[in-house]
Enzyme design. Structure first.
Site, PDB file in Angstrom:
ATOM      1  N   ASN A  99      29.751  67.279 146.367  1.00 43.34           N
ATOM      2  CA  ASN A  99      30.579  67.791 147.096  1.00 43.34           C
ATOM      3  C   ASN A  99      31.844  68.285 146.291  1.00 43.34           C
ATOM      4  O   ASN A  99      32.290  67.239 145.405  1.00 43.34           O
ATOM      5  CB  ASN A  99      31.112  67.055 148.366  1.00 43.34           C
ATOM      6  CG  ASN A  99      29.691  67.190 149.104  1.00 43.34           C
ATOM      7  OD1 ASN A  99      28.942  67.717 148.925  1.00 43.34           O
ATOM      8  ND2 ASN A  99      29.833  65.971 150.081  1.00 43.34           N
ATOM      9  N   ASP A 101      34.892  68.655 147.875  1.00 45.30           N
ATOM     10  CA  ASP A 101      35.904  68.270 148.828  1.00 45.30           C
ATOM     11  C   ASP A 101      36.392  66.801 148.256  1.00 45.30           C
ATOM     12  O   ASP A 101      35.824  66.426 147.295  1.00 45.30           O
ATOM     13  CB  ASP A 101      35.328  68.323 150.463  1.00 45.30           C
ATOM     14  CG  ASP A 101      34.356  67.207 150.605  1.00 45.30           C
ATOM     15  OD1 ASP A 101      33.499  67.526 151.209  1.00 45.30           O
ATOM     16  OD2 ASP A 101      34.491  66.165 150.331  1.00 45.30           O
ATOM     17  N   HIS A 116      29.745  68.670 140.994  1.00 46.14           N
ATOM     18  CA  HIS A 116      30.115  70.069 140.907  1.00 46.14           C
ATOM     19  C   HIS A 116      31.510  70.464 140.765  1.00 46.14           C
ATOM     20  O   HIS A 116      31.949  71.313 141.407  1.00 46.14           O
ATOM     21  CB  HIS A 116      29.435  70.598 142.199  1.00 46.14           C
ATOM     22  CG  HIS A 116      27.587  70.611 141.890  1.00 46.14           C
ATOM     23  ND1 HIS A 116      27.132  70.612 143.050  1.00 46.14           N
ATOM     24  CD2 HIS A 116      27.107  70.366 140.987  1.00 46.14           C
ATOM     25  CE1 HIS A 116      25.752  70.560 142.679  1.00 46.14           C
ATOM     26  NE2 HIS A 116      25.575  70.458 141.382  1.00 46.14           N
ATOM     27  N   CYS A 127      41.929  80.146 129.545  1.00 44.73           N
ATOM     28  CA  CYS A 127      42.219  79.352 128.432  1.00 44.73           C
ATOM     29  C   CYS A 127      41.833  77.833 128.908  1.00 44.73           C
ATOM     30  O   CYS A 127      41.794  76.819 128.262  1.00 44.73           O
ATOM     31  CB  CYS A 127      43.624  79.197 128.153  1.00 44.73           C
ATOM     32  SG  CYS A 127      44.828  78.641 129.247  1.00 44.73           S
ATOM     33  N   CYS A 155      49.010  81.069 129.381  1.00 42.71           N
ATOM     34  CA  CYS A 155      48.447  82.327 128.678  1.00 42.71           C
ATOM     35  C   CYS A 155      48.374  83.674 129.584  1.00 42.71           C
ATOM     36  O   CYS A 155      47.815  84.888 129.343  1.00 42.71           O
ATOM     37  CB  CYS A 155      46.856  82.027 128.137  1.00 42.71           C
ATOM     38  SG  CYS A 155      45.729  82.181 129.676  1.00 42.71           S
ATOM     39  N   GLY A 192      22.598  63.535 152.942  1.00 43.17           N
ATOM     40  CA  GLY A 192      22.947  64.670 153.350  1.00 43.17           C
ATOM     41  C   GLY A 192      22.893  65.840 152.175  1.00 43.17           C
ATOM     42  O   GLY A 192      23.823  66.460 152.023  1.00 43.17           O
ATOM     43  N   SER A 194      20.071  68.849 150.511  1.00 41.09           N
ATOM     44  CA  SER A 194      18.834  69.365 150.552  1.00 41.09           C
ATOM     45  C   SER A 194      17.822  69.211 149.482  1.00 41.09           C
ATOM     46  O   SER A 194      16.754  69.761 149.383  1.00 41.09           O
ATOM     47  CB  SER A 194      18.980  71.031 150.842  1.00 41.09           C
ATOM     48  OG  SER A 194      19.663  71.551 149.691  1.00 41.09           O
ATOM     49  N   ALA A 236      24.323  61.282 159.008  1.00 40.12           N
ATOM     50  CA  ALA A 236      24.801  60.295 158.226  1.00 40.12           C
ATOM     51  C   ALA A 236      25.982  59.525 158.814  1.00 40.12           C
ATOM     52  O   ALA A 236      25.858  58.240 158.690  1.00 40.12           O
ATOM     53  CB  ALA A 236      25.396  61.172 157.105  1.00 40.12           C
TER      54      ALA A 236
HETATM   55  N1  APR Z   1      24.115  64.203 158.355  1.00 39.71           N
HETATM   56  C1  APR Z   1      23.173  64.139 157.430  1.00 39.71           C
HETATM   57  N2  APR Z   1      22.473  65.000 156.876  1.00 39.71           N
HETATM   58  C2  APR Z   1      22.965  66.547 157.411  1.00 39.71           C
HETATM   59  C3  APR Z   1      24.055  66.554 158.150  1.00 39.71           C
HETATM   60  C4  APR Z   1      24.497  65.331 158.868  1.00 39.71           C
HETATM   61  N3  APR Z   1      25.441  65.231 159.793  1.00 39.71           N
HETATM   62  N4  APR Z   1      24.391  67.890 158.427  1.00 39.71           N
HETATM   63  C5  APR Z   1      23.501  68.381 157.476  1.00 39.71           C
HETATM   64  N5  APR Z   1      22.669  67.653 156.821  1.00 39.71           N
HETATM   65  C6  APR Z   1      21.910  67.810 155.863  1.00 39.71           C
HETATM   66  C7  APR Z   1      20.906  69.026 155.902  1.00 39.71           C
HETATM   67  O1  APR Z   1      19.683  68.849 156.818  1.00 39.71           O
HETATM   68  C8  APR Z   1      20.651  69.533 154.411  1.00 39.71           C
HETATM   69  O2  APR Z   1      19.670  69.007 154.134  1.00 39.71           O
HETATM   70  O3  APR Z   1      22.562  68.204 154.501  1.00 39.71           O
HETATM   71  C9  APR Z   1      21.736  68.860 153.835  1.00 39.71           C
HETATM   72  C10 APR Z   1      22.863  70.142 153.493  1.00 39.71           C
HETATM   73  O4  APR Z   1      21.999  70.792 152.250  1.00 39.71           O
HETATM   74  P1  APR Z   1      23.060  71.856 151.652  1.00 39.71           P
HETATM   75  O5  APR Z   1      23.668  72.734 152.644  1.00 39.71           O
HETATM   76  O6  APR Z   1      21.905  72.661 150.712  1.00 39.71           O
HETATM   77  O7  APR Z   1      24.122  71.177 150.842  1.00 39.71           O
HETATM   78  P2  APR Z   1      23.701  70.518 149.334  1.00 39.71           P
HETATM   79  O8  APR Z   1      22.691  69.710 149.300  1.00 39.71           O
HETATM   80  O9  APR Z   1      25.031  69.716 149.118  1.00 39.71           O
HETATM   81  O10 APR Z   1      23.797  71.768 148.290  1.00 39.71           O
HETATM   82  C11 APR Z   1      23.958  71.474 146.814  1.00 39.71           C
HETATM   83  O11 APR Z   1      24.241  73.603 146.192  1.00 39.71           O
HETATM   84  O12 APR Z   1      25.404  75.638 146.736  1.00 39.71           O
HETATM   85  C12 APR Z   1      25.395  74.524 145.895  1.00 39.71           C
HETATM   86  O13 APR Z   1      26.882  73.601 144.719  1.00 39.71           O
HETATM   87  C13 APR Z   1      26.586  73.571 145.847  1.00 39.71           C
HETATM   88  O14 APR Z   1      26.892  71.460 145.977  1.00 39.71           O
HETATM   89  C14 APR Z   1      26.073  72.287 146.461  1.00 39.71           C
HETATM   90  C15 APR Z   1      24.683  72.459 146.073  1.00 39.71           C
END
Ligand code: APR
Length: 259
Positions: A99, A101, A116, A127, A155, A192, A194, A236
């Site tokens: 993340n 944030d 990231h 620069c 720059c 959390g 994917s 989560a």
């Molecule tokens: N609690 C637990 N899991 C959750 C919740 C929640 N409240 N809400 C969503 N999720 C899960 C979703 O099911 C999904 O599997 O969180 C995951 C979010 O997946 P993505 O949106 O793909 O986010 P992420 O895996 O962090 O993406 C990785 O992709 O776009 C790039 O750089 C960006 O860091 C990011 C990277």
């Protein structure tokens, strides 16, 4: 759940690996959730690549300022807080996040490894000097509002967000630290994410291959392999808080036996 709490109680080194899902309950959009995910509504190639920034810096800078304003207006949620509490219950905890944030930090986590980058680390596109003291654009954040990026005082180049865009290298030291932690832990909680964006997505597999137990905490069931991999399905904020309570209860129980 109880098996995971037991594993947490006996672990020497726990890695917590987080993705956008850990900030979802703070109201921060994820990327790939159906309907609400950012990549369902925007095209990453238009917003999250160096080419996009070269082509239209005001569109890209404006979009990240909208995301930064939303993060500034958000609060850490019980998932972030449970991770802080867990760090006080195990001998060693390494937090690795995808993340951008700062909600882990604002919840009280120290030393989070940001694979990231961060919305709070803008730098010059030309620069690469870090830009400090950038006032947040506190006007009501509007999606899609174009904002000309500030200029580098050194720059004159355009300021860019301090995040890793698609096609860019991850910070080498952060990635090495994350890989080392994954390969030396007893237990990795993947929260959390994917698991589709590499090289970050390798981290749970590295832990598994090194003999650790891997627990996926996700709203969706995560497909797991052997006996040392597990999927806890739910939010989560709820699941991590429940795990911490069980670890604390078990800790209490263990100290209650006469020594
Ligand atoms: N609690 C637990 N899991 C959750 C919740 C929640 N409240 N809400 C969503 N999720 C899960 C979703 O099911 C999904 O599997 O969180 C995951 C979010 O997946 P993505 O949106 O793909 O986010 P992420 O895996 O962090 O993406 C990785 O992709 O776009 C790039 O750089 C960006 O860091 C990011 C990277």
């Amino acid at each position: 759940m109880q098996a995971v709490a037991e594993a947490l109680r006996t672990a020497r080194h726990v890695v917590v690996f987080t993705g956008a899902g850990v900030s979802a309950e703070s109201g921060i959009p994820t990327f790939r959730d159906a309907l609400t995910g950012l990549w369902q509504r925007f095209d990453p190639a238009e917003l999250a690549t160096p080419e996009a920034f070269r082509r239209d810096p005001a569109l890209v800078w404006g979009w990240y300022e909208w995301r930064r304003a939303r993060v500034l207006a958000a609060q850490p949620n019980p998932a972030h807080r449970a991770i802080v509490e867990l760090a006080g219950l195990v001998p060693r905890l390494t937090l690795v996040t995808q993340n951008v944030d700062d909600l882990h930090e604002r919840a009280g986590s120290g030393g989070a490894i940001h694979l990231h980058g961060s919305l709070h680390a803008p730098r010059c596109f030309a620069c690469a000097r870090p830009i400090t003291g950038l006032a947040a654009d506190l006007r009501e954040p509007q999606e899609g509002r174009r904002i000309d990026p500030p200029r580098c005082a050194h720059c004159g180049g355009p300021v860019r967000p301090g995040v890793v865009w698609f096609g860019e290298e991850l910070p080498t030291q952060a990635l090495e630290q994350a890989f080392d932690a994954a390969q030396s832990c007893d237990l990795l909680l993947s929260v959390g994410t994917s698991g589709v964006v590499y090289p970050a997505a390798q981290i749970p597999r590295l832990a598994l291959q090194a003999g650790a137990r891997v627990v996926h905490v996700n709203m969706q069931p995560v497909e797991v392999g052997g006996a040392r991999e597990m999927s806890l399905v739910g939010a989560a904020g709820e699941l991590l808080a429940a795990l911490v309570e069980r670890v604390k209860a078990a800790d209490g129980a263990s100290h209650s036996h006469p020594s």
